[in-house]
Design an enzyme around this catalytic site. Structure first.
Site, PDB file in Angstrom:
ATOM      1  N   ASN A 134     -26.098   1.966   5.862  1.00 32.70           N
ATOM      2  CA  ASN A 134     -26.037   1.429   4.484  1.00 32.70           C
ATOM      3  C   ASN A 134     -27.423   1.370   3.852  1.00 32.70           C
ATOM      4  OD1 ASN A 134     -27.194  -0.803   5.768  1.00 32.70           O
ATOM      5  ND2 ASN A 134     -26.281  -2.197   4.289  1.00 32.70           N
ATOM      6  N   ASP A 144     -26.268  -4.379   7.009  1.00 38.50           N
ATOM      7  CA  ASP A 144     -25.157  -5.303   6.703  1.00 38.50           C
ATOM      8  C   ASP A 144     -25.057  -6.410   7.759  1.00 38.50           C
ATOM      9  OD1 ASP A 144     -24.156  -4.320   4.311  1.00 38.50           O
ATOM     10  OD2 ASP A 144     -22.762  -2.931   5.271  1.00 38.50           O
ATOM     11  N   LYS A 156     -20.795   5.715   3.815  1.00 43.29           N
ATOM     12  CA  LYS A 156     -21.579   5.100   4.893  1.00 43.29           C
ATOM     13  C   LYS A 156     -21.552   5.889   6.208  1.00 43.29           C
ATOM     14  CE  LYS A 156     -21.555   0.333   3.233  1.00 43.29           C
ATOM     15  NZ  LYS A 156     -21.259  -1.079   3.517  1.00 43.29           N
ATOM     16  N   GLY A 212     -12.993  -3.447  10.127  1.00 46.00           N
ATOM     17  CA  GLY A 212     -13.461  -2.372   9.251  1.00 46.00           C
ATOM     18  C   GLY A 212     -14.982  -2.261   9.312  1.00 46.00           C
TER      19      GLY A 212
END
Ligand code: NDP
Length: 301
Positions: free
Chosen positions: A110, A126, A89, A151
């Site tokens: 992504n 996302d 990514k 994250g």
């Protein structure tokens, strides 16, 4: 140009199977390692077929050293776009021609979209997918958010929540380095009122939190795993969301529901990020209920 079969134009009961190919098919892809077990191909191909689109979506196992060649291949062969998953990514960025503002801010891509001039744009869907799900329950503008994790998923969700006007974002994370870095990014790049909160032992969700998101990997494929938080002070009407999609009804959501929370599972995020990509590639709205059924069928949940 997207191609829609005659049968789907003439009937609202669009063909379930893709039409027989009369020319060159449009292709989208997933690049990652590993890609086995990823539901995206199954979900997107069902959505193509439902609209009678003669398109294909293929998953490719690409090791890090081959990523540049894979992107050049996508460009050379005129792929319409695709998805990028772990571990590519961030690394994919140097091989793309442009980035969307959100992808630039997150430093992660992504979703790839071929543009009219043939250039490849990197997008990040996302967080947008999460936001679309969240908005079915609550508008995050003006809300106090607790974001567990720092994250990739948390970065994407945090940026979109900040851009959507969340009043404050508390980034609660085990590792201080990642937690502080995300809070800083949200303050400096998205003008958010973001703070890092160290996560030691059980974290007590504060009474003024209106949106709580588990964006850690705790619980994935582990129904018994427990996110170490206490919901004792949780306000009634608060929305509690989990990015974990397998199991769907996680222990985290179960505990929140028992305290009266409205909950949101991780499947909505998968479906919505897929639907956003689908729209960017085809210009058409996919059948999201069909996509959710497909993911559930694929994952056996
Ligand atoms: P990362 O590895 O980038 O981040 C993992 C995060 O979880 C870090 O913040 C890490 O904290 C935290 N964490 C992991 N284990 C623990 C633990 N035992 N205690 C406290 N914190 C912990 O993963 P991603 O952000 O990419 O993915 C996170 C999850 O989101 C995955 O399960 C993934 O499957 C899911 N996901 C779901 C999507 C959907 O559409 N539903 C989309 C994308 C991802 P630390 O920094 O301290 O290591």
């Amino acid at each position: 140009m997207s191609r829609v079969s005659e049968s789907s134009k003439s009937s609202s009961q669009a063909a379930e199977a893709a039409p027989i190919n009369a020319g060159v098919q449009e292709v989208c892809c997933l690049l990652g390692q590993p890609v086995a077990g990823n539901p995206t191909q199954f979900m997107i191909e069902k959505a193509f077929a439902r609209l009678g689109l003669d398109w294909r979506y293929l998953s490719f196992e690409v090791p890090p050293e081959a990523l540049g060649d894979a992107i050049r291949g996508m460009r050379a062969m005129g792929f319409r776009g695709g998805n990028i998953t772990k571990p590519h990514k961030v690394a994919v960025i140097e091989f793309l021609d442009r980035l969307s503002p959100a992808a630039e801010m997150m430093g992660a891509v992504n979703c790839i979209v071929r543009q009219d001039d043939g250039k490849l744009l990197g997008e990040n869907t996302d967080g947008k997918g999460f936001l679309e799900s969240l908005k079915e329950l609550i508008n995050p503008a003006g809300q106090r958010v607790v974001l567990l994790g720092a994250g990739g998923a948390a970065r994407a969700i945090g940026v979109e929540l900040a851009l959507a006007g969340a009043a404050s974002i508390a980034v609660v994370n085990r590792s201080a380095e990642r937690g502080e870095a995300l809070a800083k990014l949200l303050r400096e790049k998205a003008s958010a009122n973001a703070t890092y909160v160290p996560w030691e032992g059980e974290y007590e969700i504060p009474a003024d939190a209106q949106v709580v998101v588990n964006a850690t990997s705790i619980g994935l494929f582990e129904p018994e795993a427990r996110v170490p938080v206490k919901f004792d002070q949780l306000a009634s009407g608060a929305v509690v969301a989990d990015v974990i999609f397998n199991p769907v009804d996680t222990r985290f959501l179960h505990e929140a529901k028992a305290r009266g929370a409205r909950t949101l599972d991780g499947l909505g995020m998968i479906v919505n990020q897929g639907a956003i990509g689908f729209r960017l590639w085809t210009g058409l709205d996919p059948d999201k209920a069909l996509m959710r059924d497909a993911v559930e069928e694929y994952l056996g949940v």
